[in-house]
Each structure stands twice: as structure tokens, then as C-alpha cells.
Design a protein around this motif. Structure first.
Motif, PDB file in Angstrom:
ATOM      1  N   VAL A 165      -3.595   7.075   4.174  1.00 26.90           N
ATOM      2  CA  VAL A 165      -4.550   6.613   3.171  1.00 26.90           C
ATOM      3  C   VAL A 165      -4.151   5.209   2.730  1.00 26.90           C
ATOM      4  O   VAL A 165      -3.005   4.966   2.341  1.00 26.90           O
ATOM      5  N   ASN A 166      -5.097   4.298   2.800  1.00 31.92           N
ATOM      6  CA  ASN A 166      -4.856   2.923   2.370  1.00 31.92           C
ATOM      7  C   ASN A 166      -5.304   2.777   0.917  1.00 31.92           C
ATOM      8  O   ASN A 166      -6.457   3.056   0.583  1.00 31.92           O
ATOM      9  N   GLU A 167      -4.407   2.309   0.088  1.00 26.98           N
ATOM     10  CA  GLU A 167      -4.707   2.130  -1.321  1.00 26.98           C
ATOM     11  C   GLU A 167      -4.308   0.726  -1.745  1.00 26.98           C
ATOM     12  O   GLU A 167      -3.356   0.150  -1.215  1.00 26.98           O
ATOM     13  N   TYR A 201      -9.270   0.403  -4.340  1.00 25.07           N
ATOM     14  CA  TYR A 201      -9.801   1.056  -3.139  1.00 25.07           C
ATOM     15  C   TYR A 201      -8.796   2.094  -2.665  1.00 25.07           C
ATOM     16  O   TYR A 201      -7.585   1.989  -2.914  1.00 25.07           O
ATOM     17  N   SER A 202      -9.309   3.115  -1.955  1.00 22.12           N
ATOM     18  CA  SER A 202      -8.481   4.160  -1.379  1.00 22.12           C
ATOM     19  C   SER A 202      -9.295   4.837  -0.281  1.00 22.12           C
ATOM     20  O   SER A 202     -10.330   5.459  -0.560  1.00 22.12           O
ATOM     21  N   LYS A 204      -9.277   6.175   4.285  1.00 25.80           N
ATOM     22  CA  LYS A 204      -8.599   6.357   5.565  1.00 25.80           C
ATOM     23  C   LYS A 204      -9.157   5.433   6.636  1.00 25.80           C
ATOM     24  O   LYS A 204      -8.392   4.837   7.406  1.00 25.80           O
ATOM     25  N   GLN A 207     -14.257   1.838   3.483  1.00 23.61           N
ATOM     26  CA  GLN A 207     -14.753   2.016   2.121  1.00 23.61           C
ATOM     27  C   GLN A 207     -15.496   0.757   1.699  1.00 23.61           C
ATOM     28  O   GLN A 207     -15.113  -0.357   2.079  1.00 23.61           O
ATOM     29  N   ARG A 231      -1.042  -1.291  -1.685  1.00 22.30           N
ATOM     30  CA  ARG A 231       0.149  -0.787  -2.368  1.00 22.30           C
ATOM     31  C   ARG A 231       1.318  -0.716  -1.385  1.00 22.30           C
ATOM     32  O   ARG A 231       1.230  -0.097  -0.332  1.00 22.30           O
TER      33      ARG A 231
END
Length: 261
Positions: A165-167, A201-202, A204, A207, A231
Motif C-alpha cells: 500500500v502506497n501512502e 493518498y493511500s 495499491k 488513486q 511515507r
């Protein structure tokens, strides 16, 4: 016997008194058939008058029948007028329904086109032949809300770490000119907040993040810079021309489509 003898009586062929002038002719008698002709003419006129009267009696409606017939005709006219009104209304309803169907079909076609575009978009990132790319800004779109306020939508993608997960947070910056000078506006200036945070944003795979920015009066943007701060990672920066992101020239976009000559 002497004809001059006074003792002799006058002859029947001779006028009395010795006058030799001829006697006047008797009055002429009327033709015998004159009365018959007038009788025939009178009989003919009487027969004609009787025939006309008979025809009138045969075909002319009685007063009561005429009133009834008038009432029937008025009722028929009213029925025909109502039928015309119903047909006109039915035609109007059909036209409106057809327009609604056409509008619905257009919406469905647009929706289908959007879904196909989304499917193609997904295949580019998750399909077996998709090119592996890290976190990036796939697309940026800006739309004017008024002369100074703009709404942006940024599409973020990545397909390298498919399970992760990209945050992080996303911000925008603008480069352009103000009063003839080159100037850059950072995120805090565009949001009119000194310590404004970026858009979180968050995801996979992808988004869409969005928000609003406020441009100073008289500012003419040239370039848009998107900064992604993941993050636990380093900042990623991508730039787009204003025309590419807003779909119009800077003067036309800022002035609401009224470019100054």
C-alpha cells in the motif's frame, strides 16, 4: 220583272233602302283550342308545384329531427376535437419519451466509454504485459470554478509493489508570471494557508486525489508541478504545462475563455 219597280220587295241580296254599301263582317270567333292550352299549362304548373312540395316533404327533416341531428353533429365534432387533442398529447409524450431515451442512451454510451477506458487503464497496470512503473502521476486535470479558483484532479499510479500500500501526501505548485515577473507559488500560497498539509493518498495500484487552489489576481500560470511525498520514501516530482493540464491557453483559462488581444 223589273227591279226598279217600287211595288216589288227588295231582294235579300240587296240592302234595304236602296243603299248599295256592303254590310260589316261578323266578329271573329276565338280558336277552339285556346282554352285547352291554358288548361294544360295550369295543370302542368300545378303538377310541378305538387312535385316540389312532395320532394320537400320527403327529404326535408322535421323540426324535431333537425334539432336531434344538430345535437348529434355537435357531439361528433366534440369527439373529433377531443381525439385530435389526445393524439397531439400522445405525440408530445412520445417525443418527450424519445428524447429521454436518446439522452439515456447517450449517457450509457458515455458511461460505457468511460468503463472501457478504465478497463484499458487497469490492464496497463495489472495485466500480464503491463509495464512496471513505480509511484507516479499518470494524469493531471484542472477545471476553473471561477476567475481565480481552480479544481484539480491528479491520478496517481504504481504497479511495482502490487501487494504493498502506497501512502503519503500530494501537493501542487505553479510557475508563471505576475506583473511581468517570473514567480513560483507553493502549496501554502495556493491554499491560502501558511501550514497547509498536502492531500493524503493511500492505494495499491491507483488513486485519484483532488482539491482546490486559489491563484492571485493577474497571475498567468505556465507550468504545474505535482509533488508526491510517500511515507518513508523520497519526494517524487512531475511537471505538466498549464495548457496540458487545463486544456486551454493561460489567458483563456484564467479569464474564463476571454483572451485579451
Amino acid at each position: 220583272m223589273n227591279s226598279s219597280d217600287p211595288s216589288q220587295p227588295p231582294s235579300p241580296d240587296e240592302p234595304a233602302g236602296g243603299d248599295s254599301a256592303p254590310a260589316p263582317p261578323p266578329p271573329a270567333a276565338e280558336p277552339a283550342n285556346a282554352g285547352l292550352a291554358w288548361s294544360v299549362i295550369g295543370l302542368f304548373l300545378f303538377a310541378m308545384a305538387f312535385g316540389i312540395w312532395g320532394l320537400w316533404r320527403a327529404f326535408a327533416p322535421a323540426p324535431a329531427d333537425a334539432a336531434l341531428q344538430l345535437q348529434v353533429q355537435e357531439q361528433r365534432i366534440a369527439e373529433l376535437e377531443q381525439r385530435i387533442t389526445d393524439l397531439a398529447r400522445s405525440d408530445q409524450i412520445s417525443r418527450e419519451a424519445n428524447q429521454q431515451v436518446q439522452a439515456t442512451l447517450a449517457e450509457r454510451d458515455e458511461e460505457i466509454a468511460g468503463l472501457r477506458a478504465d478497463v484499458a487503464f487497469y490492464e496497463r497496470f495489472v495485466g500480464p504485459t503491463a509495464q512496471r512503473r513505480g509511484l507516479s502521476v499518470h494524469a493531471l486535470e484542472l477545471k476553473p470554478q471561477d476567475a481565480r479558483t481552480w479544481h484539480f484532479t491528479a491520478t496517481l499510479t504504481q504497479n511495482v509493489n502490487q501487494g504493498a500500500v502506497n501512502e503519503g501526501r500530494a501537493t501542487l505548485a505553479l510557475e508563471g508570471t505576475l506583473d511581468g515577473r517570473l514567480q513560483q507559488l507553493d502549496w501554502a500560497g495556493l491554499r491560502q494557508q501558511p501550514d497547509a498539509e498536502g492531500i493524503a493518498y493511500s492505494f495499491k495500484f491507483f488513486q485519484r486525489v483532488e482539491g482546490d487552489v486559489l491563484l492571485p489576481e493577474g497571475f498567468k500560470p505556465v507550468r504545474v508541478i505535482v509533488r508526491l511525498v510517500p511515507r518513508g520514501g523520497r519526494m517524487i516530482e512531475q511537471s505538466f504545462t498549464w495548457t496540458e493540464a487545463a486544456g486551454s491557453a493561460p489567458d483563456e483559462a484564467v479569464n474564463g475563455g476571454d483572451a485579451t488581444p
